[in-house]
Design an enzyme around this catalytic site. Sequence first.
Site, mmCIF file in Angstrom:
data_model
loop_
_atom_site.group_PDB
_atom_site.id
_atom_site.type_symbol
_atom_site.label_atom_id
_atom_site.label_comp_id
_atom_site.label_asym_id
_atom_site.label_seq_id
_atom_site.Cartn_x
_atom_site.Cartn_y
_atom_site.Cartn_z
ATOM 1 N N GLN A 41 0.860 -1.091 0.137
ATOM 2 C CA GLN A 41 0.053 -0.082 0.020
ATOM 3 C C GLN A 41 0.914 1.235 -0.174
ATOM 4 O O GLN A 41 0.408 2.374 -0.255
ATOM 5 C CB GLN A 41 -1.006 -0.200 1.213
ATOM 6 N N ASN A 42 1.986 0.988 0.284
ATOM 7 C CA ASN A 42 3.107 2.355 -0.040
ATOM 8 C C ASN A 42 3.036 3.014 -1.422
ATOM 9 O O ASN A 42 3.159 2.088 -2.336
ATOM 10 C CB ASN A 42 4.310 2.040 0.483
ATOM 11 N N GLN A 43 2.913 4.022 -1.732
ATOM 12 C CA GLN A 43 2.558 4.729 -2.777
ATOM 13 C C GLN A 43 3.712 5.229 -3.508
ATOM 14 O O GLN A 43 4.005 5.721 -4.410
ATOM 15 C CB GLN A 43 1.705 5.829 -2.776
#
Length: 164
Positions: A41-43
Amino acid sequence: MNGTRKLGLAPVARADARLLLLGSLPGEASLKAERYYAHPQNQFWRLLGEVIGEPLAALDHDARLETLLDRRIALWDVVHAARREGSLDQRMAKIEVRDLAGFVAGLPGLRAIGFNGATAAKLGRKKLGATHLALVNLPSSSPAHTTAFGDKLSRWRALAPFLD
């Protein structure tokens, strides 16, 4: 006790880097995988991919790093080690900040440093002190930083002028 002692990852850099991106300290998923920004989920990879016009998020980790090096982008973290339970910067204690000035001195073509998140900016700016480099504070790519992707991206685009 403030959690276990966590050590950061090795830098990803070539001597001809023009842009250095600094995070604070990798989260649990990244430390376990021994890969930068490994949490799904890290962008980070999506944001930087948009800025440089490369599909970084679709590549495997080694190809991502190779692309950064080819584009003269270096990647590292401000914190060498800290005690922390979980992945949140607010939970860090007994923080050991890296010798950023020494590292930057080995990158003679460096034009700018982008700080991924408020903790990286606060600690990194303090450790660097006065510098001729452009320093760019970026909203964190972490899923814990809930700003909309488009809003983050508009701020991350400030990195584009420092790239070839």
